[in-house]
Design a protein around this motif. Sequence first.
Motif, mmCIF file in Angstrom:
data_model
loop_
_atom_site.group_PDB
_atom_site.id
_atom_site.type_symbol
_atom_site.label_atom_id
_atom_site.label_comp_id
_atom_site.label_asym_id
_atom_site.label_seq_id
_atom_site.Cartn_x
_atom_site.Cartn_y
_atom_site.Cartn_z
ATOM 1 N N PHE A 168 13.420 -21.393 -31.887
ATOM 2 C CA PHE A 168 12.135 -21.484 -31.170
ATOM 3 C C PHE A 168 11.365 -20.344 -30.672
ATOM 4 C CE2 PHE A 168 10.478 -21.741 -26.570
ATOM 5 C CZ PHE A 168 9.638 -22.722 -26.767
ATOM 6 N N PHE A 169 12.325 -19.135 -30.452
ATOM 7 C CA PHE A 169 11.662 -17.853 -30.005
ATOM 8 C C PHE A 169 11.110 -17.239 -30.990
ATOM 9 C CE2 PHE A 169 12.497 -13.172 -28.601
ATOM 10 C CZ PHE A 169 11.433 -13.238 -27.479
ATOM 11 N N ASN A 170 11.628 -17.093 -32.304
ATOM 12 C CA ASN A 170 11.377 -16.207 -33.395
ATOM 13 C C ASN A 170 10.232 -16.827 -34.116
ATOM 14 O OD1 ASN A 170 13.421 -14.531 -32.769
ATOM 15 N ND2 ASN A 170 14.649 -15.086 -34.403
ATOM 16 N N PHE A 171 9.692 -18.184 -33.853
ATOM 17 C CA PHE A 171 8.413 -18.639 -34.236
ATOM 18 C C PHE A 171 7.203 -17.676 -33.859
ATOM 19 C CE2 PHE A 171 4.780 -21.454 -34.388
ATOM 20 C CZ PHE A 171 4.851 -22.071 -35.635
ATOM 21 N N VAL A 172 7.578 -17.157 -32.611
ATOM 22 C CA VAL A 172 6.389 -16.441 -32.015
ATOM 23 C C VAL A 172 6.399 -14.897 -32.692
ATOM 24 C CG1 VAL A 172 5.709 -15.361 -29.981
ATOM 25 C CG2 VAL A 172 6.745 -17.661 -29.975
ATOM 26 N N PRO A 173 5.377 -14.490 -32.841
ATOM 27 C CA PRO A 173 5.097 -13.104 -33.635
ATOM 28 C C PRO A 173 5.722 -12.349 -32.794
ATOM 29 C CG PRO A 173 3.244 -14.269 -34.042
ATOM 30 C CD PRO A 173 3.961 -15.128 -33.173
ATOM 31 N N PHE A 174 6.245 -11.233 -33.147
ATOM 32 C CA PHE A 174 7.138 -10.196 -32.121
ATOM 33 C C PHE A 174 6.154 -9.527 -31.239
ATOM 34 C CE2 PHE A 174 8.202 -5.698 -31.196
ATOM 35 C CZ PHE A 174 9.419 -5.844 -30.964
ATOM 36 N N GLU A 175 5.050 -9.227 -31.437
ATOM 37 C CA GLU A 175 4.348 -8.602 -30.422
ATOM 38 C C GLU A 175 3.681 -9.544 -29.427
ATOM 39 O OE1 GLU A 175 1.594 -10.081 -33.886
ATOM 40 O OE2 GLU A 175 3.497 -9.065 -33.829
ATOM 41 N N GLN A 176 4.052 -10.881 -29.452
ATOM 42 C CA GLN A 176 3.736 -11.886 -28.584
ATOM 43 C C GLN A 176 4.820 -12.481 -27.746
ATOM 44 O OE1 GLN A 176 0.155 -14.478 -29.702
ATOM 45 N NE2 GLN A 176 0.168 -13.372 -31.521
ATOM 46 N N GLN A 177 6.218 -11.946 -27.873
ATOM 47 C CA GLN A 177 7.115 -12.559 -27.442
ATOM 48 C C GLN A 177 7.170 -12.230 -26.063
ATOM 49 O OE1 GLN A 177 10.323 -11.203 -30.235
ATOM 50 N NE2 GLN A 177 9.818 -12.901 -31.570
ATOM 51 N N TYR A 184 2.363 -20.316 -27.587
ATOM 52 C CA TYR A 184 2.340 -21.852 -28.202
ATOM 53 C C TYR A 184 1.209 -22.341 -27.687
ATOM 54 C CZ TYR A 184 6.960 -22.129 -30.255
ATOM 55 O OH TYR A 184 8.266 -22.029 -30.900
ATOM 56 N N ALA A 185 0.548 -22.162 -26.366
ATOM 57 C CA ALA A 185 -0.756 -22.549 -25.908
ATOM 58 C C ALA A 185 -1.787 -22.687 -26.924
ATOM 59 C CB ALA A 185 -0.913 -22.289 -24.648
ATOM 60 N N LYS A 186 -1.863 -21.139 -27.455
ATOM 61 C CA LYS A 186 -2.973 -20.753 -28.333
ATOM 62 C C LYS A 186 -2.629 -21.528 -29.597
ATOM 63 C CE LYS A 186 -4.162 -16.390 -26.137
ATOM 64 N NZ LYS A 186 -3.832 -14.729 -26.332
ATOM 65 N N ALA A 187 -1.771 -21.510 -30.037
ATOM 66 C CA ALA A 187 -1.465 -22.232 -31.411
ATOM 67 C C ALA A 187 -1.785 -23.669 -31.442
ATOM 68 C CB ALA A 187 0.042 -21.755 -32.025
ATOM 69 N N ASN A 195 -0.753 -24.224 -39.057
ATOM 70 C CA ASN A 195 0.029 -23.419 -37.791
ATOM 71 C C ASN A 195 0.237 -24.115 -36.691
ATOM 72 O OD1 ASN A 195 1.164 -20.923 -36.894
ATOM 73 N ND2 ASN A 195 -0.498 -20.761 -35.642
ATOM 74 N N ARG A 196 -0.791 -25.069 -36.539
ATOM 75 C CA ARG A 196 -0.835 -26.031 -35.130
ATOM 76 C C ARG A 196 0.321 -27.071 -35.194
ATOM 77 N NH1 ARG A 196 -4.768 -30.592 -34.055
ATOM 78 N NH2 ARG A 196 -4.670 -30.867 -31.843
ATOM 79 N N MET A 197 0.358 -27.548 -36.445
ATOM 80 C CA MET A 197 1.545 -28.519 -36.636
ATOM 81 C C MET A 197 2.895 -27.873 -36.507
ATOM 82 S SD MET A 197 2.468 -31.587 -36.522
ATOM 83 C CE MET A 197 0.916 -32.229 -36.796
ATOM 84 N N ALA A 198 2.983 -26.686 -37.180
ATOM 85 C CA ALA A 198 4.218 -26.121 -37.261
ATOM 86 C C ALA A 198 4.894 -25.567 -35.803
ATOM 87 C CB ALA A 198 4.269 -24.733 -38.016
ATOM 88 N N ALA A 199 3.695 -25.096 -34.927
ATOM 89 C CA ALA A 199 3.955 -24.670 -33.667
ATOM 90 C C ALA A 199 4.613 -25.855 -32.825
ATOM 91 C CB ALA A 199 2.811 -24.133 -32.936
ATOM 92 N N ALA A 233 3.866 -31.454 -27.599
ATOM 93 C CA ALA A 233 3.718 -30.141 -27.561
ATOM 94 C C ALA A 233 2.453 -29.922 -26.812
ATOM 95 C CB ALA A 233 3.867 -29.355 -28.790
ATOM 96 N N MET A 234 1.330 -30.394 -27.017
ATOM 97 C CA MET A 234 -0.059 -29.933 -26.359
ATOM 98 C C MET A 234 0.125 -30.411 -25.050
ATOM 99 S SD MET A 234 -2.621 -31.499 -29.256
ATOM 100 C CE MET A 234 -4.053 -31.082 -28.222
ATOM 101 N N LEU A 235 0.543 -31.555 -24.772
ATOM 102 C CA LEU A 235 0.431 -31.845 -23.175
ATOM 103 C C LEU A 235 1.290 -31.061 -22.274
ATOM 104 C CD1 LEU A 235 -0.494 -35.632 -23.640
ATOM 105 C CD2 LEU A 235 -1.772 -33.688 -22.382
#
Length: 318
Positions: A168-177, A184-187, A195-199, A233-235
């Motif tokens: 879950f954590f590593n899905f996030v780019p390093f510089e945004q962790q 996740y909110a932005k994605a 990318n939206r569906m992957a998130a 996820a969105m809600l």
Amino acid sequence: MTWRHEMHILYPAIKPYQTHLIAVDDTHTLYVEEVGNPDGIPALILHDGPGQGGDIMLRRFFDPQLFHMVIIDQRGAGRSEPFGEIKDNTTSLLVKDIALVCERLNLSRLVLLGIGFGALLALLFAQKKPDIIKHLVLSRPFLADKKALDWLYQQGANHIYPDYWQEFFNFVPFEQQNDVLGFYAKALQGNDEVNRMAAAKSFARWQAHCSNLHASQELLERFEEPHFALGLAMLHVHYIKHHYFMTDHALFTQMQVLAALPVSIIHGRYDMISPLSQAWRLHQALPQSTLTIIREAGHSDDEPSFIDALIGCTLRTC
């Protein structure tokens, strides 16, 4: 002679006898279904979430010959429209929607079952309308306070499931962790559909992994289904970002209003999404309540021991 309790199992998965689309404002239209005996004891069921929507399993916790079940898909969730909509989607508006449905369907002296986030909505609604409630049933209540959110998204569940947390954590780019939920909110609100569906799937997988005491491939597949994952996820992220539109103490300042109500709380001892301390705190604030702790259960209603306890509880509300 030794008496042996025969475990309750789910009732048959019958279809609704009536469905409604109820417009609650210029944006949102709620899907509402009625199931069981139209002349039975009214039972209003509030699903988990935010964003999960109702499902067939919710129809199976009450005896359809005894109960008139009403199930609401919350704003933006399930079959309510528009799907995934976060505009005008707040906790207080969800509670107002419950009151509107009760008024439209003429529901009173009802059994109110709230599950997870739905238990929070049930409590808030009961504090506003205690006179129409016969019995309040709270299944694995999630109280949406800072401790519960920190446990799930910062320090807590990640120590129990370090492998799933890393995914879950590593899905996030390093510089945004340093702001996982912000990423996740932005994605989830972005224009890149892939990318939206992957998130959405990554977020939903973390929820699924934390839900069951015993790993369930069936649950994982349900949470990864694209439509379900996106709504959840969105809600979820929308509500988390806004601290569920509540202060930590708002729920407990009005708890005395429920002093005369029968309240039953059911919680899994190994609930990793809403730790048992949530239900325990609630039980302490409602001295007349009963708390049933299910030894072999997590944050899921499909564990056999949890099903047994929940159906036993619904039968005792008759």
